[in-house]
Motif scaffolding. Sequence first.
Motif, short mmCIF file in Angstrom:
data_model
loop_
_atom_site.label_atom_id
_atom_site.label_comp_id
_atom_site.label_asym_id
_atom_site.label_seq_id
_atom_site.Cartn_x
_atom_site.Cartn_y
_atom_site.Cartn_z
N SER A 149 6.28 1.37 10.87
CA SER A 149 5.67 0.29 10.10
C SER A 149 6.24 0.25 8.69
CB SER A 149 4.15 0.49 10.02
OG SER A 149 3.57 -0.45 9.11
N LYS A 150 6.34 -0.96 8.15
CA LYS A 150 6.79 -1.12 6.77
C LYS A 150 5.74 -0.64 5.77
CE LYS A 150 10.86 -3.02 7.32
NZ LYS A 150 12.10 -2.39 6.78
N ALA A 151 4.53 -0.38 6.25
CA ALA A 151 3.47 0.14 5.38
C ALA A 151 3.39 1.66 5.44
CB ALA A 151 2.12 -0.46 5.78
N PHE A 152 4.30 2.28 6.16
CA PHE A 152 4.29 3.74 6.33
C PHE A 152 4.38 4.46 4.99
CE2 PHE A 152 7.08 7.58 6.85
CZ PHE A 152 6.11 8.40 7.42
N ILE A 153 3.52 5.47 4.82
CA ILE A 153 3.55 6.31 3.62
C ILE A 153 3.83 7.74 4.06
CG2 ILE A 153 2.13 7.32 1.79
CD1 ILE A 153 0.88 4.65 1.32
N SER A 213 -3.14 -1.66 3.60
CA SER A 213 -2.11 -0.66 3.90
C SER A 213 -0.80 -1.01 3.22
CB SER A 213 -1.90 -0.55 5.42
OG SER A 213 -3.07 -0.10 6.06
N HIS A 214 -0.44 -2.29 3.24
CA HIS A 214 0.82 -2.72 2.64
C HIS A 214 0.77 -2.64 1.11
CE1 HIS A 214 3.10 -4.02 6.18
NE2 HIS A 214 1.90 -4.29 6.70
N ILE A 215 -0.39 -2.94 0.54
CA ILE A 215 -0.55 -2.79 -0.91
C ILE A 215 -0.38 -1.34 -1.32
CG2 ILE A 215 -2.24 -2.91 -2.79
CD1 ILE A 215 -3.33 -5.46 -1.43
N ASN A 216 -0.99 -0.44 -0.57
CA ASN A 216 -0.87 0.98 -0.90
C ASN A 216 0.57 1.47 -0.79
OD1 ASN A 216 -3.48 2.76 -1.42
ND2 ASN A 216 -4.08 1.04 -0.12
N ALA A 217 1.29 0.99 0.20
CA ALA A 217 2.70 1.36 0.33
C ALA A 217 3.50 0.84 -0.85
CB ALA A 217 3.26 0.82 1.65
N TYR A 218 3.19 -0.38 -1.30
CA TYR A 218 3.91 -0.96 -2.43
C TYR A 218 3.61 -0.22 -3.73
CZ TYR A 218 6.09 -4.53 -5.34
OH TYR A 218 6.91 -5.19 -6.22
N PRO A 250 -6.56 7.23 4.26
CA PRO A 250 -6.21 6.52 5.50
C PRO A 250 -4.96 5.66 5.40
CG PRO A 250 -7.92 5.32 4.37
CD PRO A 250 -7.66 6.56 3.54
N TYR A 251 -3.86 6.27 4.99
CA TYR A 251 -2.60 5.54 4.92
C TYR A 251 -2.09 5.19 6.32
CZ TYR A 251 -2.22 7.24 0.06
OH TYR A 251 -2.42 7.52 -1.25
N GLU A 252 -1.17 4.23 6.37
CA GLU A 252 -0.48 3.93 7.62
C GLU A 252 0.50 5.07 7.90
OE1 GLU A 252 0.64 3.06 10.89
OE2 GLU A 252 -0.65 1.46 10.11
N ARG A 253 0.33 5.71 9.05
CA ARG A 253 1.15 6.88 9.38
C ARG A 253 2.19 6.61 10.46
NH1 ARG A 253 0.78 9.76 4.88
NH2 ARG A 253 -1.27 10.74 4.55
N ASN A 254 2.30 5.36 10.89
CA ASN A 254 3.33 5.00 11.86
C ASN A 254 4.66 4.83 11.13
OD1 ASN A 254 5.04 3.91 13.74
ND2 ASN A 254 3.74 2.16 14.25
N PRO A 255 5.63 5.70 11.36
CA PRO A 255 6.89 5.61 10.62
C PRO A 255 7.68 4.34 10.90
CG PRO A 255 7.05 7.21 12.39
CD PRO A 255 5.61 6.82 12.31
N ASN A 297 7.20 -7.70 4.67
CA ASN A 297 6.97 -6.47 5.45
C ASN A 297 6.00 -6.71 6.61
OD1 ASN A 297 8.72 -5.03 3.85
ND2 ASN A 297 7.12 -4.12 2.58
N ILE A 298 4.99 -7.52 6.36
CA ILE A 298 4.03 -7.85 7.42
C ILE A 298 4.73 -8.64 8.53
CG2 ILE A 298 2.01 -9.29 7.94
CD1 ILE A 298 0.94 -8.42 5.15
N ARG A 299 5.58 -9.57 8.14
CA ARG A 299 6.34 -10.34 9.14
C ARG A 299 7.26 -9.43 9.95
NH1 ARG A 299 6.73 -15.96 8.46
NH2 ARG A 299 5.61 -16.78 6.64
N GLU A 300 7.89 -8.49 9.28
CA GLU A 300 8.80 -7.57 9.97
C GLU A 300 8.02 -6.70 10.96
OE1 GLU A 300 12.52 -6.20 10.93
OE2 GLU A 300 12.01 -7.81 9.54
#
Length: 279
Positions: free
Chosen positions: A140-144, A194-199, A133-138, A177-180
């Motif tokens: 978003s800064k959490a996008f994978i 989501s942001h941890i997984n992207a990192y 369940p990754y973030e799939r919104n391109p 990234n969350i602020r952005e």
Amino acid sequence: MKTIKVGILYICTGRYSVFWDRFYHSAEEFLLTENDIEKHYFIFTDSEQAEKGYRIHRYFKNSEGFPSDSIKRFEMFLSIQEDLKYMDYVYFLNANMNFVQKVGKEILPVGFKSGLVGVLHPGYFQSGKEELPYERNPDSKAFIPNIEGHSYHYFMGGFNGGKTDDFLTMCLTCSNNIREDAKNNIVACFHDESHINAYFLTKNILILSPEYGFPEDLEAPFTPKVIILNKAKHYGGYFIKEYANPFLLPSPFKKKNGFGKIKSKIKKIISKIRKYLNP
């Protein structure tokens, strides 16, 4: 013999203060009990239950509820970074985590370039990458993105850490990234997780199995070392409403086009796990 200082970050605001005493005693009994390790607890709370001491450092934090208390955790950690810099390693654990077996130096990321540690999510460690369940919104800064040939893992947000400087660098990046995202009216699907997984995606991190974070009531193919307490079971008066309304599932686990009983069972299992992990 050099003493290794390890900081444990812990958030127990509002109703979550009931978990502190049990968490603390389980950590003292089982977590990093080697003679050359000194553990310090850095607690964010609005309760007097956690008494200050030589190794217990308390910071006042009002409860903002979910998801604010979850997605703002990186800001909390960065607010005390001057205190954390006295630690060699820092780890964060969710309030309802409980140590039930010895957890030793195997969780220290010695020899890993990133200096970081992540725990595989108990709901997805046997899933294919199309189900993660990754973030799939391109936007978003959490996008994978889908990187061909890449080895994918999905990490839980409730247990991570590493060398102090590397962990704080991760916190700063995730916070920015969350602020952005917020400026663009975007909230990642699973917030800080989501942001941890992207990192972690392209980092050489120490990967721990779900033995280090598994729901207490679910049958596991191993003996867990760290369990995720059923909040409603232990403190029903505080969490009974949440127990009746577990998290909605990410779309890969929703039934569609008659996927059948297997998907239905997976849905039930994941919903139970999400109920445990919801901070």
